[in-house]
Design an enzyme around this catalytic site. Sequence first.
Site, mmCIF file in Angstrom:
data_model
loop_
_atom_site.group_PDB
_atom_site.id
_atom_site.type_symbol
_atom_site.label_atom_id
_atom_site.label_comp_id
_atom_site.label_asym_id
_atom_site.label_seq_id
_atom_site.Cartn_x
_atom_site.Cartn_y
_atom_site.Cartn_z
ATOM 1 N N HIS A 170 0.821 -1.218 0.000
ATOM 2 C CA HIS A 170 0.000 0.000 0.000
ATOM 3 C C HIS A 170 0.855 1.270 0.000
ATOM 4 O O HIS A 170 0.334 2.363 -0.202
ATOM 5 C CB HIS A 170 -0.930 -0.018 1.212
ATOM 6 C CG HIS A 170 -2.218 0.711 1.013
ATOM 7 N ND1 HIS A 170 -2.380 1.722 0.062
ATOM 8 C CD2 HIS A 170 -3.425 0.593 1.623
ATOM 9 C CE1 HIS A 170 -3.618 2.179 0.120
ATOM 10 N NE2 HIS A 170 -4.271 1.510 1.046
ATOM 11 N N ASP A 388 -12.923 -9.894 -16.462
ATOM 12 C CA ASP A 388 -13.150 -11.199 -17.094
ATOM 13 C C ASP A 388 -11.799 -11.700 -17.597
ATOM 14 O O ASP A 388 -11.190 -11.093 -18.473
ATOM 15 C CB ASP A 388 -14.148 -11.020 -18.244
ATOM 16 C CG ASP A 388 -14.363 -12.286 -19.050
ATOM 17 O OD1 ASP A 388 -13.700 -13.304 -18.782
ATOM 18 O OD2 ASP A 388 -15.193 -12.245 -19.978
#
Length: 446
Positions: A170, A388
């Site tokens: 992060h 996808d």
Amino acid sequence: MTHIRFISTSTVQSAASPNELTRRIELTPWDLQLLLVDHIQKGILFFKPTPSQEKELKGSSVIDHLKTSLTRTLDIFYPLAGRLVMVENDDDKTRSFFVDCNNLGAQFVHAMVDDLTVADIHDPIYVPDIVNSFFLLNGVLNYEGISKPLLAVQVTELADGIFIGCTANHSVVDGSSFWHFFNTWSEISRGNNSPTSQSPPIFQRCFFDGIIDFPIHVPFHPNEISNEKSIPPPLKQKVFHFSKKKIAQLKAKANAEMGTNNISSLQAVLGVLWRSVVRNRRCSANQQVHYRVIVGMRQRIQPPLPEEYLGNAVLFGKVIATVDNLLEHGLGWVAWQINKKIASQTAEEVKKFIEDWVKAPNIPTLSGIASNALLTGSSPRFNVYGNDFFWGRPIAVRSGVGNKFDGKLTVFPGVEEGSMDFEACLSSEILEAMADDAEFMEALAS
């Protein structure tokens, strides 16, 4: 008892030529302030590809296909195959950090849970604890990227599904950069080796020219960091779904109560959640309560940072109220307090934050951020369900144990366009009380 089996662990590197790469990327105040918190951990759940879909891989396995497409993605996001470097500054006894794009590689793990189905993950009232084991680098703080990978991917095969869990440092990426990486990876995996819908990431730190000098010196002493983890109360996680229709009603109600059109859909929903959690915690009327909102700054600064900027570009805003004010006023008043705080995060505030932070660096721990507060992370604008990988859209998104505490709310877009899902990390007593909270349940009713 369900057990996870770890099948293989490998290192995935970028195949890009080192001569073409930016070798060193400086960490900014936005990045450095996160050195002592956990990594981003987000993952998506799919049904398995059908036999006919697997045939399209021409003999390759799904795991090998994902690993190969990850290599190609790291050609573009090559800093994620690097490591942090910590430099000791002897002159003032401080440390400096930067990303070394040394291509030591990302971690890739293949795991299996044979007796667990998609429904076992998706359907229970509470998120099953085993989801935490679908992510790597649990309990690792961001500064440890000096020796740990900056990106770790675990692909877990279920009886009828696949969970792709990504853990990213992060101090190197925020949510926008994280999902930019994920979206690029899924597009490459679908067969587009030169993703057209995803612009490449931008590593330059030009915005900071004339404001601060790199590298930034911070008073950071790893040997003084406590390894003792405080034991949190037993927490549960529950996903609350707000439909597009209900969100529109809440937004209209909040704006009507305040005679404005400025309250956003997200601000209205945050207001509903804040009121319910505080009401069910049964705090004393004069107690002060906080809501920490993470405000994306890419479009708020001048000139705007490109959306493709790789790094952190967020400010923490803190909304403060007393319990009686929060509960006696309506939803509109609460949402308006959140709106005002977000609106106050201007380009001038950003410049002031950066200049002040460099003069007096503050690197909080998670307990310092989380004290007596709700905090909402992530965004309903991120492209989650467009990922996808070649065999269909995901059916759910879940996050790992990183940066979780009593009061952490993680927001995602819902499957239905315009809807929102909130993954709420709270005590089971509060979650049960919220299920009996008529005002809150009315806001959820579809």
